[in-house]
Design a protein around this motif. Structure first.
Motif, PDB file in Angstrom:
ATOM      1  N   GLY A 155      -7.983  -2.493  -8.855  1.00 46.92           N
ATOM      2  CA  GLY A 155      -7.578  -1.242  -8.649  1.00 46.92           C
ATOM      3  C   GLY A 155      -8.808   0.010  -8.627  1.00 46.92           C
ATOM      4  O   GLY A 155      -8.223   1.204  -8.746  1.00 46.92           O
ATOM      5  N   ARG A 156     -10.039  -0.404  -8.753  1.00 47.21           N
ATOM      6  CA  ARG A 156     -11.059   0.479  -8.920  1.00 47.21           C
ATOM      7  C   ARG A 156     -12.411   0.033  -8.167  1.00 47.21           C
ATOM      8  O   ARG A 156     -12.623  -1.198  -8.342  1.00 47.21           O
ATOM      9  CB  ARG A 156     -11.419   0.956 -10.376  1.00 47.21           C
ATOM     10  CG  ARG A 156     -12.070   2.235 -10.637  1.00 47.21           C
ATOM     11  CD  ARG A 156     -12.306   2.377 -11.844  1.00 47.21           C
ATOM     12  NE  ARG A 156     -13.976   2.143 -12.009  1.00 47.21           N
ATOM     13  CZ  ARG A 156     -14.681   2.141 -13.045  1.00 47.21           C
ATOM     14  NH1 ARG A 156     -14.319   3.221 -14.119  1.00 47.21           N
ATOM     15  NH2 ARG A 156     -15.929   1.883 -12.894  1.00 47.21           N
ATOM     16  N   SER A 157     -13.254   1.050  -7.888  1.00 46.86           N
ATOM     17  CA  SER A 157     -14.429   0.626  -7.377  1.00 46.86           C
ATOM     18  C   SER A 157     -15.650   0.292  -8.311  1.00 46.86           C
ATOM     19  O   SER A 157     -15.458   0.663  -9.525  1.00 46.86           O
ATOM     20  CB  SER A 157     -15.100   1.698  -6.563  1.00 46.86           C
ATOM     21  OG  SER A 157     -15.301   2.957  -7.205  1.00 46.86           O
ATOM     22  N   ALA A 158     -17.012   0.092  -8.058  1.00 43.36           N
ATOM     23  CA  ALA A 158     -17.770  -0.182  -9.010  1.00 43.36           C
ATOM     24  C   ALA A 158     -18.270   0.791  -9.965  1.00 43.36           C
ATOM     25  O   ALA A 158     -18.345   0.624 -10.939  1.00 43.36           O
ATOM     26  CB  ALA A 158     -18.987  -0.876  -8.337  1.00 43.36           C
ATOM     27  N   THR A 159     -18.463   2.198  -9.092  1.00 45.96           N
ATOM     28  CA  THR A 159     -18.792   3.311  -9.942  1.00 45.96           C
ATOM     29  C   THR A 159     -18.037   4.293 -10.222  1.00 45.96           C
ATOM     30  O   THR A 159     -18.205   5.349 -10.566  1.00 45.96           O
ATOM     31  CB  THR A 159     -20.048   3.834  -9.207  1.00 45.96           C
ATOM     32  OG1 THR A 159     -19.489   4.389  -7.770  1.00 45.96           O
ATOM     33  CG2 THR A 159     -21.378   2.748  -8.913  1.00 45.96           C
ATOM     34  N   PHE A 185       0.837  -1.208  -0.206  1.00 49.16           N
ATOM     35  CA  PHE A 185       0.078   0.004   0.075  1.00 49.16           C
ATOM     36  C   PHE A 185       0.916   1.270  -0.049  1.00 49.16           C
ATOM     37  O   PHE A 185       2.018   1.349   0.868  1.00 49.16           O
ATOM     38  CB  PHE A 185      -0.989   0.164   1.374  1.00 49.16           C
ATOM     39  CG  PHE A 185      -1.938   1.159   1.410  1.00 49.16           C
ATOM     40  CD1 PHE A 185      -2.798   1.318   0.004  1.00 49.16           C
ATOM     41  CD2 PHE A 185      -1.930   2.057   2.482  1.00 49.16           C
ATOM     42  CE1 PHE A 185      -3.797   2.446   0.336  1.00 49.16           C
ATOM     43  CE2 PHE A 185      -2.831   3.019   2.573  1.00 49.16           C
ATOM     44  CZ  PHE A 185      -3.723   3.368   1.493  1.00 49.16           C
ATOM     45  N   ALA A 186       0.624   2.211  -0.878  1.00 47.64           N
ATOM     46  CA  ALA A 186       1.514   3.641  -1.067  1.00 47.64           C
ATOM     47  C   ALA A 186       0.576   4.555  -1.146  1.00 47.64           C
ATOM     48  O   ALA A 186       0.491   5.491  -1.849  1.00 47.64           O
ATOM     49  CB  ALA A 186       2.222   3.346  -2.289  1.00 47.64           C
ATOM     50  N   GLY A 187      -0.516   4.568  -0.231  1.00 49.99           N
ATOM     51  CA  GLY A 187      -1.439   5.599   0.128  1.00 49.99           C
ATOM     52  C   GLY A 187      -1.474   6.080   1.490  1.00 49.99           C
ATOM     53  O   GLY A 187      -0.817   5.917   2.325  1.00 49.99           O
ATOM     54  N   SER A 188      -2.716   6.734   1.699  1.00 50.95           N
ATOM     55  CA  SER A 188      -3.140   6.966   3.128  1.00 50.95           C
ATOM     56  C   SER A 188      -4.550   6.928   3.577  1.00 50.95           C
ATOM     57  O   SER A 188      -4.907   5.666   3.490  1.00 50.95           O
ATOM     58  CB  SER A 188      -2.808   8.734   3.371  1.00 50.95           C
ATOM     59  OG  SER A 188      -3.466   9.447   2.400  1.00 50.95           O
ATOM     60  N   GLY A 189      -5.208   7.720   3.768  1.00 51.36           N
ATOM     61  CA  GLY A 189      -6.810   7.560   4.184  1.00 51.36           C
ATOM     62  C   GLY A 189      -7.612   7.394   2.765  1.00 51.36           C
ATOM     63  O   GLY A 189      -7.027   7.064   1.696  1.00 51.36           O
ATOM     64  N   GLY A 190      -8.803   7.310   2.810  1.00 52.34           N
ATOM     65  CA  GLY A 190      -9.721   6.882   1.648  1.00 52.34           C
ATOM     66  C   GLY A 190     -10.106   5.681   1.827  1.00 52.34           C
ATOM     67  O   GLY A 190      -9.837   4.828   2.526  1.00 52.34           O
ATOM     68  N   THR A 191     -10.818   5.352   0.630  1.00 49.54           N
ATOM     69  CA  THR A 191     -11.518   3.957   0.488  1.00 49.54           C
ATOM     70  C   THR A 191     -10.615   2.745  -0.066  1.00 49.54           C
ATOM     71  O   THR A 191     -10.385   1.643   0.143  1.00 49.54           O
ATOM     72  CB  THR A 191     -12.856   3.847  -0.268  1.00 49.54           C
ATOM     73  OG1 THR A 191     -13.616   4.883   0.354  1.00 49.54           O
ATOM     74  CG2 THR A 191     -13.490   2.538  -0.066  1.00 49.54           C
ATOM     75  N   ASN A 192      -9.752   3.291  -1.149  1.00 49.31           N
ATOM     76  CA  ASN A 192      -8.909   2.690  -1.717  1.00 49.31           C
ATOM     77  C   ASN A 192      -9.087   1.115  -2.261  1.00 49.31           C
ATOM     78  O   ASN A 192      -8.757   0.092  -1.407  1.00 49.31           O
ATOM     79  CB  ASN A 192      -7.689   2.371  -0.746  1.00 49.31           C
ATOM     80  CG  ASN A 192      -7.067   3.719  -0.592  1.00 49.31           C
ATOM     81  OD1 ASN A 192      -6.875   4.721  -1.164  1.00 49.31           O
ATOM     82  ND2 ASN A 192      -6.861   3.704   0.957  1.00 49.31           N
ATOM     83  N   PHE A 193      -9.887   1.022  -3.229  1.00 50.20           N
ATOM     84  CA  PHE A 193     -10.463  -0.450  -3.700  1.00 50.20           C
ATOM     85  C   PHE A 193      -9.245  -1.295  -4.403  1.00 50.20           C
ATOM     86  O   PHE A 193      -8.626  -0.763  -5.328  1.00 50.20           O
ATOM     87  CB  PHE A 193     -11.666  -0.274  -4.748  1.00 50.20           C
ATOM     88  CG  PHE A 193     -13.015  -0.021  -4.103  1.00 50.20           C
ATOM     89  CD1 PHE A 193     -13.962  -0.868  -4.039  1.00 50.20           C
ATOM     90  CD2 PHE A 193     -13.248   1.363  -3.688  1.00 50.20           C
ATOM     91  CE1 PHE A 193     -15.117  -0.871  -3.404  1.00 50.20           C
ATOM     92  CE2 PHE A 193     -14.479   1.516  -3.019  1.00 50.20           C
ATOM     93  CZ  PHE A 193     -15.340   0.270  -3.102  1.00 50.20           C
ATOM     94  N   ILE A 194      -9.090  -2.481  -3.969  1.00 52.64           N
ATOM     95  CA  ILE A 194      -8.212  -3.378  -4.506  1.00 52.64           C
ATOM     96  C   ILE A 194      -8.904  -4.256  -5.714  1.00 52.64           C
ATOM     97  O   ILE A 194      -8.326  -4.024  -6.711  1.00 52.64           O
ATOM     98  CB  ILE A 194      -7.800  -4.369  -3.300  1.00 52.64           C
ATOM     99  CG1 ILE A 194      -7.354  -3.691  -2.209  1.00 52.64           C
ATOM    100  CG2 ILE A 194      -6.748  -5.406  -4.051  1.00 52.64           C
ATOM    101  CD1 ILE A 194      -6.960  -4.467  -0.765  1.00 52.64           C
ATOM    102  N   PHE A 195     -10.077  -4.689  -5.467  1.00 56.03           N
ATOM    103  CA  PHE A 195     -10.711  -5.371  -6.558  1.00 56.03           C
ATOM    104  C   PHE A 195     -12.458  -4.986  -6.271  1.00 56.03           C
ATOM    105  O   PHE A 195     -12.737  -4.805  -5.405  1.00 56.03           O
ATOM    106  CB  PHE A 195     -10.456  -6.665  -6.784  1.00 56.03           C
ATOM    107  CG  PHE A 195     -10.814  -7.538  -5.673  1.00 56.03           C
ATOM    108  CD1 PHE A 195     -12.129  -7.919  -5.455  1.00 56.03           C
ATOM    109  CD2 PHE A 195     -10.008  -8.077  -4.684  1.00 56.03           C
ATOM    110  CE1 PHE A 195     -12.723  -8.965  -4.736  1.00 56.03           C
ATOM    111  CE2 PHE A 195     -10.344  -9.207  -3.764  1.00 56.03           C
ATOM    112  CZ  PHE A 195     -11.684  -9.444  -3.719  1.00 56.03           C
ATOM    113  N   SER A 196     -13.161  -5.062  -7.524  1.00 56.40           N
ATOM    114  CA  SER A 196     -14.418  -5.072  -7.427  1.00 56.40           C
ATOM    115  C   SER A 196     -14.999  -5.621  -8.605  1.00 56.40           C
ATOM    116  O   SER A 196     -14.595  -5.498  -9.801  1.00 56.40           O
ATOM    117  CB  SER A 196     -14.939  -3.433  -7.290  1.00 56.40           C
ATOM    118  OG  SER A 196     -16.263  -3.464  -7.502  1.00 56.40           O
TER     119      SER A 196
END
Length: 453
Positions: A167-171, A57-68
């Motif tokens: 790497g991205r959410s559904a919407t 992981f190379a981020g901070s807060g947020g939702t950060n989707f791994i897979f969807s």
């Protein structure tokens, strides 16, 4: 245990049976809206599945989707995300939650983690229908725990026409910041499956070989993204290749060869941490202060090289690039402790002493190569491949590549080596550090044990 640089070196030195080498990972950069996508077919199984991956992981807060996996809405979604604390898994079918796990065991350390999800809704005990493991340790306590019902079937997963995304959410939005490696999906019974294993000491959790993984039965929608040639090609033999959206690229930073990236937690001055991006290859100041930054890997012996480039600025360039000792500090433009840095004006700063007119000035886009010879107590600087001279290095310290970005102006990026290294120098990664480390104890594991006093 997190598979980080000291564990890697311990495993490597132990001569473990079949210690594998993972050559590449996939780097996901949210600023570029990068993700991979695959169109689902009618699945082999509607209630059994195995998904695993290695994550840095190379981020901070947020939702950060791994897979969807989803139908483009939030009504039907099968997804995992990482809000910077604990792993979260959610399966929603026709608007109703079937499974919801929010782990309350945070992953705070910087390093690679192996995550496994095993689902079998035919299990009699609800707790065993959805198993979440990190580095082979099952997560057993959750802030939220909704288990699958007996014989529940998946909503979007395995339904023809839906989309599985890495790497991205559904919407849209909520992209994953960081690296993923050895991503595997088994469309079928997860019983007895794992894509990791312990080395011969029984201490270090490592990736299985690609040969072992390729021998698995993947099922209709199964895949194995080994990142050998690119981020999107399936190596399982099923031909389930992904579409690469906005150029997810491969990286040599992997669970078995960890690169020295910018450390988002290290403070080298003004009590401010760097703002990292681009897989922790870049840093900027916190906006109001000059911000110093150093790599995650420090060295006490050997010869190593890193190239740094000022890739963006909102005004006149202003930075110093080079190496910082563990005691280096900076406040109000003055350094204390030990450091050797090359100022953009052509000045040098050695252990707090500023001297102007030492070398050529540099500007936006110039490549500054830093060659650190710890044993020879020197550091040499190159501008666009041309040597600018060497500086003396204080002995008895651990050294970190980095420097200082000026307040709210500079963005400094660690680049892939674009110029030929001088003889004897190597890239900064755990493979090269291990090669330069002399061990004398018969039980090399002694070098990596934690001792409490």
């Amino acid at each position: 245990l997190m598979f980080q640089n000291n564990l890697l070196m311990g495993a490597a030195s132990a001569g473990g049976a079949g210690l594998v080498s993972v050559e590449n990972s996939a780097l996901y950069v949210p600023a570029n809206s990068e993700y991979l996508s695959y169109t689902e077919q009618a699945g082999t199984s509607t209630n059994k599945q195995y998904i695993s991956f290695w994550m840095y992981f190379a981020g901070s807060g947020g939702t950060n989707f791994i897979f969807s996996c989803d139908d483009g809405s939030n009504t039907n979604r099968f997804q995992m995300y990482f809000p910077g604390t604990g792993i979260t898994f959610l399966d929603v079918k026709a608007g109703s939650v079937q499974c919801y796990l929010i782990s309350n065991q945070p992953l705070r350390d910087i390093g690679w983690y192996h995550v496994e999800l095993l689902i079998d809704t035919t299990q009699a005990v609800a707790f065993n229908r959805n198993i979440l493991k990190v580095n082979n340790v099952r997560r057993t306590t959750f802030d939220t725990e909704t288990n699958y019902g007996l014989n529940n079937t998946f909503g979007p997963l395995g339904s023809a026409g839906n989309t599985f995304k890495w790497g991205r959410s559904a919407t849209g939005g909520d992209y994953f910041p960081g690296y993923l490696a050895e991503s595997v999906r088994i469309d079928g019974d997860p019983a007895g499956i794992s894509t990791g294993e312990y080395d011969e000491t029984g201490l270090y959790w490592t990736p299985k070989s690609s040969t072992d993984i390729k021998a698995l039965t993947f099922g209709t929608n199964g895949f194995y993204l080994d990142n050998t040639t690119n981020a999107q090609t399936d190596a399982s033999g099923e031909g389930n290749n992904f579409t690469n959206n906005n150029s997810v690229v491969t990286s040599t930073h992997t669970p078995t060869n960890i690169s020295g990236l910018i450390n988002p937690l290290a403070i080298f001055g003004r009590n401010s941490t760097p703002i990292t991006s681009n897989g922790n290859l870049s840093w900027t100041s916190d906006g109001g202060n000059r911000t110093s930054a150093g790599t995650t890997l420090g060295v006490t012996t050997g010869k190593y090289s890193v190239e740094l480039v000022v890739t963006a600025t909102s005004g006149t360039i202003g930075c110093e690039l080079g190496v910082l000792a563990e005691n280096s500090n900076e406040s109000g433009g003055t350094y204390t402790g030990n450091q050797c840095v090359y100022d953009y004006t052509g000045a040098k700063v050695v252990d707090g002493t500023y001297t102007g007119g030492w070398a050529a000035s540099y500007a936006l886009g110039d490549t500054i190569r830093v060659e650190l010879d710890v044993d020879g107590s020197t550091v040499e600087f190159f501008k666009n491949g041309a040597s600018q001279g060497s500086l003396p290095l204080a002995s008895g310290h651990a050294w970190f590549f980095g420097g200082r970005a000026h307040a709210g102006t500079d963005k400094v990026t660690m680049e892939s080596q674009t110029h030929t290294l001088s003889t004897g120098f190597a890239y900064l990664n755990t493979t090269n550090i291990a090669a330069n480390t002399t061990r004398t104890a018969s039980d090399t594991n002694k070098y990596f044990q934690t001792v409490l006093y």
